[in-house]
Design a protein around this motif. Structure first.
Motif, short mmCIF file in Angstrom:
data_model
loop_
_atom_site.label_atom_id
_atom_site.label_comp_id
_atom_site.label_asym_id
_atom_site.label_seq_id
_atom_site.Cartn_x
_atom_site.Cartn_y
_atom_site.Cartn_z
N THR A 1 0.96 5.69 -7.41
CA THR A 1 -0.30 6.32 -7.84
C THR A 1 -0.90 7.06 -6.65
N PRO A 2 -0.35 8.22 -6.28
CA PRO A 2 -0.81 8.94 -5.09
C PRO A 2 -2.27 9.37 -5.21
N ALA A 3 -2.99 9.23 -4.11
CA ALA A 3 -4.41 9.61 -4.07
C ALA A 3 -4.78 9.94 -2.64
N TRP B 1 1.02 3.82 -3.13
CA TRP B 1 0.68 5.24 -3.01
C TRP B 1 1.77 6.10 -3.64
N HIS C 1 -2.08 4.82 -15.58
CA HIS C 1 -1.64 5.78 -14.56
C HIS C 1 -0.17 6.18 -14.68
N ASN D 1 -5.33 2.77 -3.13
CA ASN D 1 -5.13 3.63 -4.29
C ASN D 1 -5.26 2.83 -5.58
N PRO E 1 -8.86 6.18 0.42
CA PRO E 1 -8.25 6.41 -0.90
C PRO E 1 -6.73 6.29 -0.90
N ILE E 2 -6.09 6.56 0.24
CA ILE E 2 -4.64 6.43 0.33
C ILE E 2 -4.25 4.96 0.34
N SER F 1 0.83 -1.21 0.00
CA SER F 1 0.00 0.00 0.00
C SER F 1 0.86 1.25 0.00
#
Length: 470
Positions: A156-158, A153, A251, A180, A176-177, A149
């Motif tokens: 694909t940071p979110a 992140w 992404h 992701n 969302p973190i 995870s």
């Protein structure tokens, strides 16, 4: 001369070196813990002494590998503070809690039950001991979940916001973190890779002993189980890798284009470049061997689908294409080799020659390290392909390092190389010595297990091999 070296390159080399050493041990431990859980479950269900012997045999190997994984991972956390302090300061509010959750949930779970698993087999009942084995296996999977995870992140940071200090902070919910965009694909691909890594090692050990004594019941059983994994799970891994690739193209398109070696856009369908020498300087793959339209078929599932090229993106966002290009091919080659071994074993099983085909056993022995090669090559593809960013698209690697001089980083890198090769080289040699010893025909039986269920011969008090094969 050292003063002229780039400290960022040295810091990256140091982290790459230590994480590469570390990664091979958790990759093996994740699969081995689950394998031990299956072995003990089958032992308790069937009462077969073969499973009991194999459980004890691999438990010793797992203990050493697990310890080496813990030790090799300790120094990595320090590098965030010593070599990557800017990254730690900016991304710490997001990645720090996730890594703390990994310790509080997974590591404590593993450490808490590992002692029971290793030393409690004669002190607790069958149920509690099997529960401890299951908890260790679950703990390794939870650990992988949190670490993947964190890494996902960064890819694909979110779910973040940037505060007045320039730090990444949660923008409300943590979901969302944690979950992701690339997390589920990377988790599945990594865990299956760990299982295949263990299967290749188990298969190689089984093949080694079959080449010396094809009647050894433990060698026959472990080889059979490993070949089932290779035959059934390798195709699933290829499918998981395909879905992961599609997600990455969405992404992180420059990573996939570097993997494929596509500098120019292909408006009418991209070819698959099998081999060649990519050059970011010339923006071309020299001497390439390609298959028309196959690239678009794989990446878009349509042979005529258009595909962009690296030239469609700014050069300062390109990853080091030659490294990504070749590491990806090494990973794919290892995956196809595992698939081929699995299919070969199915043919041998169908013809009743699984324990007799010597060349199959030699091939399994040769492919013993293939899982480790594949996971390291996959990690290189993932991490080098993310460059030039530590947090993709948001924080560059050149802006993430500590203000250290090159000689300081170079000195610590040399120290790590010497210590790691010395300590973990000796540990690996010890593991190989343990694997070279054949599984015994009989082992001392836990006192808590009823004799009939465990297959004990009352006269000898040891586990009797039943000779049953899968």
């Amino acid at each position: 001369m050292i003063e002229n070296l780039d400290p960022v390159i040295l810091a990256r080399a140091q982290f790459a070196f230590t994480v590469s050493f570390h990664f091979i041990f958790p990759a093996f431990s994740i699969g081995t813990a689950s394998y031990l859980m299956v072995l003990e479950g089958l032992w308790l269900k069937t009462g077969s002494g073969v499973y009991a012997n194999l459980y004890r045999y691999w438990l010793k190997i797992f203990a050493v590998a697990f310890g080496m994984g813990v030790v090799s991972g300790v120094v990595m956390s320090y590098q965030f503070g010593t070599n990557w302090s800017v990254f730690s300061a900016k991304a710490g509010p997001v990645i720090g809690p996730l890594m703390a959750y990994e310790v509080l949930t997974a590591f404590f779970l593993e450490a808490g039950f590992l002692g029971v698993m290793l030393f409690g087999i004669n002190k607790v009942g069958r149920g509690p001991h099997f529960f401890a084995t299951c908890m260790v296996a679950v703990g390794t999977l939870i650990s992988a979940t949190w670490i993947i995870s964190v890494n996902s992140w960064m890819q694909t940071p979110a779910g973040y916001a940037i505060n007045a200090k320039g730090q990444f902070v949660p923008a409300g919910s943590w979901l969302p973190i944690i979950f992701n965009a690339s997390f589920p694909y990377r988790l599945v691909h990594t865990v299956i890779g760990a299982y295949l890594t263990t299967a290749m090692v188990v298969g190689a050990v089984g093949a080694w002993h079959l080449l010396r004594d094809r009647a050894n019941p433990g060698a026959r059983k472990m080889f059979s189980m490993a070949m089932w994994m290779a035959a059934l799970v390798a195709p699933i891994q290829i499918l998981a890798g395909d879905q992961h690739g599609l997600n990455t193209l969405e992404h992180q398109p420059t990573k996939v284009l570097a993997m494929e070696g596509h500098y120019e856009a292909s408006p009418e369908g991209a070819s698959l470049i099998l081999f060649g020498l990519p050059s970011n300087k010339d923006a071309v793959v020299h001497g390439k061997i390609e298959i028309p339209y196959l690239g678009s078929l794989i990446l878009k599932h349509d042979p005529k689908a258009p595909l962009p090229g690296l030239n469609d993106f700014p050069r300062d966002r390109w990853p080091p294409t030659p490294i990504v290009f070749w590491s990806f091919r090494i990973m794919v080659a290892m995956g196809l080799a595992m698939l081929g071994l699995g299919l070969w074993s199915l043919l041998a099983r169908w013809r009743g020659k699984l324990y007799d085909w010597r060349w199959l056993h030699r091939a399994a022995l040769a492919l013993g390290p293939s899982g480790f090669v594949a996971v390291i090559a996959g990690w290189v593809t993932t991490e080098v392909g993310r460059q030039p960013f530590t947090v993709y698209g948001l924080l560059r690697t050149a802006e993430s390092h500590s203000p250290l001089a090159a000689p300081a980083v170079a000195a610590s890198l040399v120290a790590f190389i010497l210590v790691y090769f010395g300590a973990f080289g000796a540990g690996t040699y010890y593991l190989l010595r343990m694997m070279a010893k054949p599984p015994a025909a009989g082992e001392p039986e836990p006192s808590k297990v009823p004799q009939r269920a465990a297959g004990i011969t009352p006269a000898s008090g040891v586990v009797a091999s039943t000779g049953r094969e899968a």
